[in-house]
Design a protein around this motif. Structure first.
Motif, PDB file in Angstrom:
ATOM      1  N   THR A   1       0.856  -1.184   0.000  1.00 37.60           N
ATOM      2  CA  THR A   1       0.000   0.000   0.000  1.00 37.60           C
ATOM      3  C   THR A   1       0.895   1.237   0.000  1.00 37.60           C
ATOM      4  O   THR A   1       2.059   1.174   0.384  1.00 37.60           O
ATOM      5  CB  THR A   1      -0.941   0.006   1.223  1.00 37.60           C
ATOM      6  OG1 THR A   1      -0.161   0.021   2.417  1.00 37.60           O
ATOM      7  CG2 THR A   1      -1.861  -1.212   1.196  1.00 37.60           C
ATOM      8  N   ALA A   2       0.351   2.359  -0.449  1.00 36.11           N
ATOM      9  CA  ALA A   2       1.124   3.594  -0.566  1.00 36.11           C
ATOM     10  C   ALA A   2       0.490   4.693   0.274  1.00 36.11           C
ATOM     11  O   ALA A   2      -0.737   4.795   0.355  1.00 36.11           O
ATOM     12  CB  ALA A   2       1.187   4.030  -2.027  1.00 36.11           C
ATOM     13  N   ALA A   3       1.341   5.509   0.877  1.00 32.65           N
ATOM     14  CA  ALA A   3       0.855   6.655   1.645  1.00 32.65           C
ATOM     15  C   ALA A   3       0.096   7.590   0.711  1.00 32.65           C
ATOM     16  O   ALA A   3       0.464   7.762  -0.453  1.00 32.65           O
ATOM     17  CB  ALA A   3       2.027   7.385   2.291  1.00 32.65           C
ATOM     18  N   LEU A   4      -0.982   8.163   1.223  1.00 30.24           N
ATOM     19  CA  LEU A   4      -1.793   9.119   0.462  1.00 30.24           C
ATOM     20  C   LEU A   4      -2.098  10.277   1.400  1.00 30.24           C
ATOM     21  O   LEU A   4      -3.067  10.234   2.153  1.00 30.24           O
ATOM     22  CB  LEU A   4      -3.070   8.441  -0.053  1.00 30.24           C
ATOM     23  CG  LEU A   4      -4.021   9.291  -0.886  1.00 30.24           C
ATOM     24  CD1 LEU A   4      -3.319   9.891  -2.097  1.00 30.24           C
ATOM     25  CD2 LEU A   4      -5.207   8.455  -1.323  1.00 30.24           C
ATOM     26  N   SER A   5      -1.265  11.297   1.378  1.00 33.78           N
ATOM     27  CA  SER A   5      -1.350  12.380   2.363  1.00 33.78           C
ATOM     28  C   SER A   5      -2.690  13.112   2.343  1.00 33.78           C
ATOM     29  O   SER A   5      -3.116  13.652   3.360  1.00 33.78           O
ATOM     30  CB  SER A   5      -0.205  13.378   2.171  1.00 33.78           C
ATOM     31  OG  SER A   5      -0.265  13.960   0.892  1.00 33.78           O
TER      32      SER A   5
ATOM     33  N   LEU B   1      -4.512   7.534   5.859  1.00 33.16           N
ATOM     34  CA  LEU B   1      -4.961   6.360   5.119  1.00 33.16           C
ATOM     35  C   LEU B   1      -3.948   6.068   4.021  1.00 33.16           C
ATOM     36  O   LEU B   1      -3.131   6.918   3.668  1.00 33.16           O
ATOM     37  CB  LEU B   1      -6.345   6.600   4.510  1.00 33.16           C
ATOM     38  CG  LEU B   1      -7.485   6.769   5.502  1.00 33.16           C
ATOM     39  CD1 LEU B   1      -8.772   7.147   4.782  1.00 33.16           C
ATOM     40  CD2 LEU B   1      -7.678   5.511   6.329  1.00 33.16           C
ATOM     41  N   ARG B   2      -3.995   4.867   3.493  1.00 32.51           N
ATOM     42  CA  ARG B   2      -3.111   4.430   2.429  1.00 32.51           C
ATOM     43  C   ARG B   2      -3.968   3.935   1.265  1.00 32.51           C
ATOM     44  O   ARG B   2      -5.140   3.632   1.450  1.00 32.51           O
ATOM     45  CB  ARG B   2      -2.175   3.330   2.934  1.00 32.51           C
ATOM     46  CG  ARG B   2      -1.318   3.791   4.126  1.00 32.51           C
ATOM     47  CD  ARG B   2      -0.482   2.684   4.719  1.00 32.51           C
ATOM     48  NE  ARG B   2       0.557   2.208   3.836  1.00 32.51           N
ATOM     49  CZ  ARG B   2       1.732   2.809   3.618  1.00 32.51           C
ATOM     50  NH1 ARG B   2       2.014   3.953   4.246  1.00 32.51           N
ATOM     51  NH2 ARG B   2       2.620   2.287   2.806  1.00 32.51           N
ATOM     52  N   CYS B   3      -3.409   3.855   0.073  1.00 31.58           N
ATOM     53  CA  CYS B   3      -4.162   3.384  -1.086  1.00 31.58           C
ATOM     54  C   CYS B   3      -3.467   2.180  -1.712  1.00 31.58           C
ATOM     55  O   CYS B   3      -2.302   1.901  -1.427  1.00 31.58           O
ATOM     56  CB  CYS B   3      -4.342   4.495  -2.108  1.00 31.58           C
ATOM     57  SG  CYS B   3      -2.832   5.014  -2.939  1.00 31.58           S
TER      58      CYS B   3
END
Length: 151
Positions: free
Chosen positions: A99-103, A113-115
């Motif tokens: 998952t990737a950080a989504l500021s 949250l992450r996406c």
């Protein structure tokens, strides 16, 4: 998707060469966290109202019909989930993605949250989505009674 406040959450190229992008806005028509999946520049699916973490730690959508193109599974997860895995009856067909950080995406209390975007072959054989923490421990497992179907 209304482009005001929109950010590109993730983008890439599928194994068959299709380009894809996941776009995000904090607020949408159906509630918080509007997401839209674009493939080759055109929107293929969008939705909003992911209730994270109120109802679930994994909020997801999926695009494309059985047997046509790639199957995309995308969404948001709580910050505890580092890996998202789509499981199938054949363990050799499991698909995992970090998952990737989504500021731009936070819960009501400001927690990040992450996406994620999982790209699978054009088959309808997903039996569960599993969120794993940084130690590989299961945070949440969402089982499907039958194959994942277009929502």
């Amino acid at each position: 998707m209304n482009t005001a406040g929109e950010v590109v959450a993730a983008e890439g190229v599928a194994p068959n060469g299709d380009t894809w992008a996941l776009r995000y806005r904090p607020d949408g028509i159906g509630g918080r966290h509007e997401m839209a999946l674009y493939v080759n520049g055109g929107i293929v699916e969008d939705g909003s109202g992911y209730d994270i973490p109120g109802t679930t730690e994994i909020g997801f959508g999926g695009g494309f019909k059985h047997g046509e193109g790639n199957r995309y599974i995308y969404g948001l997860v709580t910050s505890r989930i580092e890996i998202l895995r789509a499981e199938s009856l054949d363990e050799g067909n499991h698909t995992e993605v970090s998952t990737a950080a989504l500021s731009a995406a936070t819960t009501d209390d400001g927690s990040p949250l992450r996406c994620f975007v999982l790209i699978r072959p054009p088959v309808d054989d997903v039996t569960a989505l599993v969120g794993l923490d940084s130690d590989g421990q299961v945070v949440q497992r969402i089982r499907f009674i039958g194959p994942l179907r277009r929502r």
